[in-house]
Enzyme design. Structure first.
Site, PDB file in Angstrom:
ATOM      1  N   LYS A   1       4.876   2.588   8.734  1.00 22.34           N
ATOM      2  CA  LYS A   1       3.771   2.891   9.177  1.00 22.34           C
ATOM      3  C   LYS A   1       2.545   2.132   9.189  1.00 22.34           C
ATOM      4  O   LYS A   1       1.592   2.279  10.250  1.00 22.34           O
ATOM      5  CB  LYS A   1       3.143   4.285   8.010  1.00 22.34           C
TER       6      LYS A   1
ATOM      7  N   LYS B   1       0.875  -1.299  -0.044  1.00 23.54           N
ATOM      8  CA  LYS B   1       0.068  -0.059  -0.152  1.00 23.54           C
ATOM      9  C   LYS B   1       0.969   1.167  -0.042  1.00 23.54           C
ATOM     10  O   LYS B   1       1.915   1.364   0.591  1.00 23.54           O
ATOM     11  CB  LYS B   1      -0.871  -0.198   1.317  1.00 23.54           C
TER      12      LYS B   1
ATOM     13  N   LYS C   1       5.381   2.337  -2.850  1.00 30.11           N
ATOM     14  CA  LYS C   1       5.288   4.056  -3.344  1.00 30.11           C
ATOM     15  C   LYS C   1       5.408   4.352  -4.593  1.00 30.11           C
ATOM     16  O   LYS C   1       6.107   3.361  -5.340  1.00 30.11           O
ATOM     17  CB  LYS C   1       6.265   4.918  -2.658  1.00 30.11           C
TER      18      LYS C   1
ATOM     19  N   ASN D   1      -3.560  19.796   0.932  1.00 28.70           N
ATOM     20  CA  ASN D   1      -4.525  18.954   1.371  1.00 28.70           C
ATOM     21  C   ASN D   1      -4.452  18.694   2.945  1.00 28.70           C
ATOM     22  O   ASN D   1      -5.370  18.821   3.715  1.00 28.70           O
ATOM     23  CB  ASN D   1      -4.919  17.848   0.713  1.00 28.70           C
TER      24      ASN D   1
ATOM     25  N   THR E   1      -5.948  12.569   6.274  1.00 31.49           N
ATOM     26  CA  THR E   1      -4.510  12.819   7.078  1.00 31.49           C
ATOM     27  C   THR E   1      -4.551  13.963   7.963  1.00 31.49           C
ATOM     28  O   THR E   1      -3.930  14.028   8.846  1.00 31.49           O
ATOM     29  CB  THR E   1      -3.493  13.039   5.824  1.00 31.49           C
TER      30      THR E   1
END
Length: 470
Positions: free
Chosen positions: A92, A68, A104, A232, A192
């Site tokens: 994480k 992920k 990534k 964001n 986030t």
């Protein structure tokens, strides 16, 4: 900070954690190294001319599947940066106890250089390369938005995957961060930033930690906060902290300039100005100044770096005036700077935890896509009926009417957004509690939250490898 240094810093933080653990010989190396990186150079014909683009998709770990991690569009992207970010995703996800490995991706482009039609063609071609080489799919590798990308890009990728894999019933689970109307989930866009807010809540609900950092109380209403980056993540974190917790955002640092207002900046107004003008210049809600190397050194209680990696470094760490740094970005503090902050007694809430809200809610979206049912559908009506019956029974027993101010929260069963926020807050709460216990346990050598986060993450990954006999 160079990409080489970024990767070296992540590895150094990993090594600090390994020194606190008892791992079998060779296991630490297996966990630390990147499993695979796919490099693609593909062509797209735009306006009659062929353009060649370079992209990467790195899989750091598949101790859990799928891997992920986001996809960024950035002109400065390169392989070492992508591998460092993939490693952070592995740790994480392990810290938050999500059933994912780490990955990534990136394309070396500046999105502002291209029209929407051109970006769609480029994104779809990149998706085709990922599908062809098995770096995309709900069971293998699941991207999400990152720097320079958003829900629109994710929808193009999902649609392209579905075209190439029409037999995959779980096709829409191949990416997260999709719009709600495209099989996304409520609350993902701001996840986030919401996670940053919850991270601060947990810190200020833990007395031993806020006292150690030099705060007089666990109240957040008087906090002066500096936010670096109003994208964001920074925008939503600043908005929630100012509107819901009463914090004052006294400075916002953007690449076009810095806005300062000791009384507190109207974050919604500043964001609206940025969207219109593409610059902070001309904003009337504070003092606007050109960018300066000392912008992060403004006096404040909390500093939130929410943009790019390496902004807190050996050259400025000794001059920061915050008591608490909350890493809303990936890798904003170099390894050398982290040691300086530690020696100065400045607490750092690390990126592995502080910006995990996005991947946590991505996990909820992925589960929703795989189960093919909205959250709460099966129990919502039953819960509402039960709550109404309980309220009416209490009214009959007491002779009093049910308080109107509680009707909206008690009588109405949770909608999807309520369940998402509840789940995110619970996961942030439990992860922070585990980190704090480790730091406050005198029987360990762990002395800071970053090392605690890495120790917990590496321990989870090691346990997964041991379970399969490695």
């Amino acid at each position: 900070m160079s990409s080489t240094q970024f990767l070296a810093d992540v590895d150094a933080m990993f090594d600090d954690a390994v020194a606190c653990l008892q791992l079998e010989e060779g296991l630490a190396t297996k966990i630390r190294v990147c499993n695979a990186t796919y490099v693609t150079r593909f062509g797209v014909r735009l306006d009659g001319r062929m353009h060649t683009f370079t992209g990467w998709r790195s899989v750091h770990s598949t101790h859990n599947s799928p891997a992920k991690g986001g996809i960024r569009f950035s002109p400065g992207a390169n392989q070492e940066e992508v591998e460092a970010l993939a490693a952070l995703m592995t740790y994480k996800c392990a810290l938050m106890r999500l059933p994912f490995g780490g990955s990534k991706g990136a394309l070396a482009i500046d999105p502002s250089d291209w029209s929407e039609a051109a970006l769609e063609k480029i994104t779809r071609r990149f998706a085709q390369e990922l599908v062809t080489h098995n770096f995309l799919g709900s069971a293998m590798n699941v991207p999400a938005p990152d720097m320079g990308t958003n829900e629109r890009h994710m929808m193009w990728i999902a649609d392209e995957y579905r075209r190439h894999r029409p037999q995959d019933i779980n096709a829409m689970g191949c990416v997260t961060g999709k719009p709600v109307g495209g099989n996304g989930i409520e609350g993902r866009t701001e996840a986030t930033g919401r996670g940053v807010q919850y991270a601060l809540h947990q810190f200020f609900q833990t007395e031993t930690d806020w006292r150690r950092a030099g705060f007089a109380s666990g109240e957040m209403g008087a906090l002066r906060i500096v936010v670096q980056g109003l994208g964001n993540v920074g925008y939503h974190a600043a908005r929630f902290l100012s509107e819901e917790d009463g914090c004052r955002i006294v400075r916002v640092i953007e690449r076009t300039g810095t806005v300062t207002c000791p009384e507190g900046i109207d974050i919604v107004a500043l964001r609206a100005h940025l969207d219109r003008a593409r610059t902070v210049i001309g904003f009337e809600g504070g003092e606007v100044a050109p960018p300066d190397a000392s912008d992060l050194e403004y006096p404040c209680d909390v500093l939130i770096p929410a943009a790019i990696e390496g902004v807190i470094h050996e050259g400025n760490a000794a001059r920061l005036q915050a008591r608490l740094v909350v890493e809303a970005a990936n890798g904003p503090t170099t390894y050398a700077a982290d040691r300086i902050l530690r020696d100065r007694g400045i607490t750092v809430i690390p990126d592995l935890f502080a910006n995990a809200g996005g991947v946590v809610v991505s996990y909820f979206e992925w589960v929703k896509n795989l189960t093919h049912i909205p959250f709460g559908l099966m129990e919502r009506r039953r819960t509402e009926v039960g709550n109404h019956r309980l309220a009416r029974t209490l009214e009959l027993m007491t002779g009093n009417s049910f308080p109107e101010e509680h009707e909206s929260t008690f009588l109405r069963a949770g909608a999807e957004i309520d369940l998402v926020r509840s789940g995110l807050e619970e996961m942030m709460r439990s992860a922070y509690a585990a980190m704090s216990r480790l730091v406050n346990d005198r029987g360990t050598s762990v002395q800071d939250l970053r090392t605690a986060a890495y120790v917990l993450a590496v321990g989870e990954i090691a346990a997964a490898y041991r379970a399969i006999g490695l």
